[in-house]
Scaffold this motif. Structure first.
Motif, PDB file in Angstrom:
ATOM      1  N   PHE A 248      44.514  36.688  48.622  1.00 24.18           N
ATOM      2  CA  PHE A 248      45.677  36.157  49.349  1.00 24.18           C
ATOM      3  C   PHE A 248      46.054  37.122  50.470  1.00 24.18           C
ATOM      4  O   PHE A 248      46.123  38.334  50.257  1.00 24.18           O
ATOM      5  N   LEU A 249      46.315  36.596  51.648  1.00 21.87           N
ATOM      6  CA  LEU A 249      46.802  37.423  52.758  1.00 21.87           C
ATOM      7  C   LEU A 249      48.111  36.834  53.261  1.00 21.87           C
ATOM      8  O   LEU A 249      48.210  35.612  53.473  1.00 21.87           O
ATOM      9  N   ASP A 250      49.121  37.679  53.425  1.00 19.99           N
ATOM     10  CA  ASP A 250      50.358  37.188  54.047  1.00 19.99           C
ATOM     11  C   ASP A 250      50.066  36.915  55.512  1.00 19.99           C
ATOM     12  O   ASP A 250      49.458  37.751  56.193  1.00 19.99           O
ATOM     13  N   ALA A 251      50.479  35.780  55.988  1.00 15.73           N
ATOM     14  CA  ALA A 251      50.099  35.392  57.352  1.00 15.73           C
ATOM     15  C   ALA A 251      51.230  34.616  58.022  1.00 15.73           C
ATOM     16  O   ALA A 251      52.245  34.293  57.402  1.00 15.73           O
ATOM     17  N   GLU A 252      50.998  34.316  59.292  1.00 15.09           N
ATOM     18  CA  GLU A 252      51.979  33.547  60.054  1.00 15.09           C
ATOM     19  C   GLU A 252      51.214  32.507  60.865  1.00 15.09           C
ATOM     20  O   GLU A 252      50.183  32.814  61.462  1.00 15.09           O
ATOM     21  N   LEU A 253      51.725  31.292  60.858  1.00 20.42           N
ATOM     22  CA  LEU A 253      51.038  30.232  61.595  1.00 20.42           C
ATOM     23  C   LEU A 253      51.220  30.428  63.100  1.00 20.42           C
ATOM     24  O   LEU A 253      52.338  30.622  63.578  1.00 20.42           O
ATOM     25  N   LEU A 254      50.102  30.382  63.844  1.00 21.45           N
ATOM     26  CA  LEU A 254      50.186  30.551  65.296  1.00 21.45           C
ATOM     27  C   LEU A 254      50.161  29.196  65.993  1.00 21.45           C
ATOM     28  O   LEU A 254      51.047  28.868  66.769  1.00 21.45           O
ATOM     29  N   SER A 255      49.112  28.391  65.689  1.00 22.39           N
ATOM     30  CA  SER A 255      48.996  27.077  66.333  1.00 22.39           C
ATOM     31  C   SER A 255      47.993  26.231  65.552  1.00 22.39           C
ATOM     32  O   SER A 255      47.207  26.761  64.755  1.00 22.39           O
ATOM     33  N   TYR A 256      48.023  24.916  65.812  1.00 23.12           N
ATOM     34  CA  TYR A 256      47.053  24.028  65.152  1.00 23.12           C
ATOM     35  C   TYR A 256      45.833  23.820  66.028  1.00 23.12           C
ATOM     36  O   TYR A 256      45.926  23.810  67.258  1.00 23.12           O
ATOM     37  N   GLN A 257      44.675  23.632  65.367  1.00 27.05           N
ATOM     38  CA  GLN A 257      43.453  23.215  66.074  1.00 27.05           C
ATOM     39  C   GLN A 257      42.924  22.031  65.275  1.00 27.05           C
ATOM     40  O   GLN A 257      42.141  22.219  64.349  1.00 27.05           O
ATOM     41  N   GLY A 258      43.429  20.858  65.563  1.00 27.40           N
ATOM     42  CA  GLY A 258      43.098  19.689  64.742  1.00 27.40           C
ATOM     43  C   GLY A 258      43.673  19.868  63.347  1.00 27.40           C
ATOM     44  O   GLY A 258      44.835  20.209  63.189  1.00 27.40           O
ATOM     45  N   GLN A 259      42.789  19.703  62.336  1.00 25.18           N
ATOM     46  CA  GLN A 259      43.268  19.868  60.954  1.00 25.18           C
ATOM     47  C   GLN A 259      43.291  21.327  60.515  1.00 25.18           C
ATOM     48  O   GLN A 259      43.673  21.637  59.384  1.00 25.18           O
ATOM     49  N   TYR A 260      42.873  22.203  61.420  1.00 29.71           N
ATOM     50  CA  TYR A 260      42.872  23.634  61.100  1.00 29.71           C
ATOM     51  C   TYR A 260      44.044  24.305  61.803  1.00 29.71           C
ATOM     52  O   TYR A 260      44.664  23.740  62.698  1.00 29.71           O
ATOM     53  N   ALA A 261      44.317  25.548  61.364  1.00 29.28           N
ATOM     54  CA  ALA A 261      45.366  26.294  62.047  1.00 29.28           C
ATOM     55  C   ALA A 261      44.874  27.703  62.295  1.00 29.28           C
ATOM     56  O   ALA A 261      44.086  28.256  61.513  1.00 29.28           O
ATOM     57  N   SER A 262      45.349  28.249  63.376  1.00 25.41           N
ATOM     58  CA  SER A 262      45.079  29.650  63.635  1.00 25.41           C
ATOM     59  C   SER A 262      46.247  30.433  63.031  1.00 25.41           C
ATOM     60  O   SER A 262      47.405  30.095  63.249  1.00 25.41           O
ATOM     61  N   GLU A 279      55.778  24.562  61.809  1.00 30.40           N
ATOM     62  CA  GLU A 279      56.096  25.105  63.139  1.00 30.40           C
ATOM     63  C   GLU A 279      55.403  26.443  63.335  1.00 30.40           C
ATOM     64  O   GLU A 279      55.177  27.173  62.354  1.00 30.40           O
ATOM     65  N   ALA A 280      55.108  26.749  64.596  1.00 29.03           N
ATOM     66  CA  ALA A 280      54.566  28.077  64.898  1.00 29.03           C
ATOM     67  C   ALA A 280      55.561  29.122  64.394  1.00 29.03           C
ATOM     68  O   ALA A 280      56.768  28.941  64.506  1.00 29.03           O
ATOM     69  N   GLY A 281      55.027  30.179  63.808  1.00 29.41           N
ATOM     70  CA  GLY A 281      55.894  31.236  63.282  1.00 29.41           C
ATOM     71  C   GLY A 281      56.187  31.070  61.795  1.00 29.41           C
ATOM     72  O   GLY A 281      56.760  31.976  61.175  1.00 29.41           O
ATOM     73  N   THR A 282      55.793  29.932  61.195  1.00 34.63           N
ATOM     74  CA  THR A 282      56.062  29.725  59.768  1.00 34.63           C
ATOM     75  C   THR A 282      55.263  30.740  58.939  1.00 34.63           C
ATOM     76  O   THR A 282      54.053  30.873  59.122  1.00 34.63           O
ATOM     77  N   PRO A 283      55.952  31.447  58.029  1.00 26.94           N
ATOM     78  CA  PRO A 283      55.196  32.354  57.153  1.00 26.94           C
ATOM     79  C   PRO A 283      54.356  31.550  56.158  1.00 26.94           C
ATOM     80  O   PRO A 283      54.866  30.610  55.550  1.00 26.94           O
ATOM     81  N   VAL A 284      53.102  31.878  56.047  1.00 26.02           N
ATOM     82  CA  VAL A 284      52.214  31.196  55.100  1.00 26.02           C
ATOM     83  C   VAL A 284      51.439  32.265  54.326  1.00 26.02           C
ATOM     84  O   VAL A 284      51.528  33.459  54.626  1.00 26.02           O
ATOM     85  N   ARG A 285      50.712  31.817  53.307  1.00 23.78           N
ATOM     86  CA  ARG A 285      49.759  32.716  52.650  1.00 23.78           C
ATOM     87  C   ARG A 285      48.386  32.097  52.820  1.00 23.78           C
ATOM     88  O   ARG A 285      48.214  30.910  52.595  1.00 23.78           O
TER      89      ARG A 285
END
Ligand code: ATP
Length: 366
Positions: A248-262, A279-285
């Motif tokens: 698991f890595l703590d991460a932050e959503l940057l943008s979508y690329q189709g069904q994927y996200a950076s 939304e961009a900036g959402t904390p994710v794992r």
């Protein structure tokens, strides 16, 4: 036959506490399917199975087997266990030590007062199915664990049930026998095209035996899917951790690329599968299984989703290496093929395909 459960609630009240064993549980299995209820001890799996069998009475909800409603709190329907068309195999096998194999298997037919000739024929047929035809006269106590398990299975099958319920049926077998028996059991059930609900707390067992797995916790089903979906594409962090090892890595959503996200992570920006609409900036794992990583040859050009780090531990595990790679403050556990020559202290590049890593919402957010 299909089993359908809707909004089932069961509470146990004692002098000391009230336990909500099932909390509005709903699911439908399909004809011929092996559906496994997987979860830790106390999550309500056995209670759910016992409600379906008619051995426990829920407070609310409805249970249907095929087209028949066997339990409905609102409609006051409650069929007794013997009228539900169910066979059951328990952890303890519950075979009778004072009876021989034939009598153990014949028992459900005797209860139903099946005529002698038909009874003998059906028992012989069922014993043949489980490959115990030569064991008719053998006292049940003079059988190996695996054979006792097959007697229990024959007894559950003999009356021609619409569905079989299994409650941890292999946990009394040693590890090796458990492995071969589960393969045998799966091919046997598939061959008969019989519907089965299977309860276990063992992840590997659930993943290998099932068509679909429903992961339970605290009286609710958290997530359900094929073994591959549950293992590689679960969205609930608890499910991810429960079914196997994950990075698991703590991460932050940057943008979508189709069904994927950076996503931005402590080891750099990565592209992974992600739930839609964040939304961009959402904390994710972000997570990836150890076997989702590949070794990248030093000559290869840099590509997407690479992580560079130092091998801190290396364990030869037969079919490959279990490697921990330190990248900054992050440790990644990866399983890499045995064909590469690796040493502790080496700097390596490892890569995870965008379909093999996934962003999920941290617990508590929605
Ligand atoms: P295990 O794998 O340990 O068998 P489980 O997931 O099958 O666990 P259940 O046996 O269904 O869990 O129990 C669910 C909850 O209900 C637990 O907290 C348990 O203590 C409680 N419970 C089950 N049966 C009873 C009972 N007869 N009286 C009181 N509480 C009960």
């Amino acid at each position: 036959m299909r089993v359908s459960v809707s909004e089932l609630t069961k509470t146990f009240v004692s002098k000391y506490e009230t336990v909500r064993a099932l909390d509005k549980v709903s699911f439908t299995s399909s004809q011929g399917q092996i559906l496994t209820l997987l979860g830790p001890s106390g999550c309500g799996k056995t209670t759910l199975l016992r409600c379906i069998a008619g051995l426990e009475f829920p407070e609310t909800g409805e249970i249907q087997i095929g087209e028949q409603v066997v339990w409905s709190a609102a409609r006051r329907i409650s069929l007794p266990p013997e009228s539900r068309g169910i066979g059951m195999v328990f952890q303890s096998y519950a075979i009778w030590p004072h009876m021989n194999v034939f009598e153990n298997v014949a028992y459900p037919l005797r209860l139903r007062k099946v005529p002698r000739q038909e009874l003998t024929r059906r028992v012989a047929e069922t014993l043949r199915m489980v490959q115990l035809e030569g064991f008719k006269e053998r006292p049940a106590t003079k059988l190996s664990g695996g054979q006792q398990q097959r007697v229990a299975l024959a007894r559950a099958l003999v009356a021609g049930p619409r569905v079989i319920l299994f409650d941890e049926p292999l946990s009394n077998l040693d590890a090796k026998l458990r492995e071969s028996t589960r393969l045998e059991l799966r091919s046997f059930l598939k061959h008969l095209e019989i519907s089965a609900l299977y309860v276990t707390h063992d992840q590997v067992e659930a993943l290998t035996i099932s068509d679909e797995v429903a992961v339970m916790k605290d009286g609710v089903i958290l997530e359900r899917g094929t073994p591959e979906e549950i293992y590689f594409r679960a969205d609930d962090p608890y499910v991810v951790s429960f079914v196997g090892r994950a990075n698991f890595l703590d991460a932050e959503l940057l943008s979508y690329q189709g069904q994927y996200a950076s996503v931005s992570t402590p080891v750099g920006d990565l592209v992974c599968a992600a739930p839609p609409g964040l939304e961009a900036g959402t904390p994710v794992r972000m997570y990836a299984r150890p076997e989702s990583f590949q070794y990248v040859h030093p000559e290869q050009d840099p590509a997407e989703n690479e992580i560079t780090g130092t091998i801190s531990t290396l364990l030869f595990a037969g079919e490959g290496y279990e490697v921990t790679v330190e990248s900054g403050d992050t440790t990644i556990l990866a399983k890499l093929g045995a064909e590469v020559d690796l040493r502790e202290g080496d700097t390596v590049r490892i890569r995870v395909g965008r379909d093999w890593c996934r962003a999920v919402l941290p617990k508590g957010s929605s």
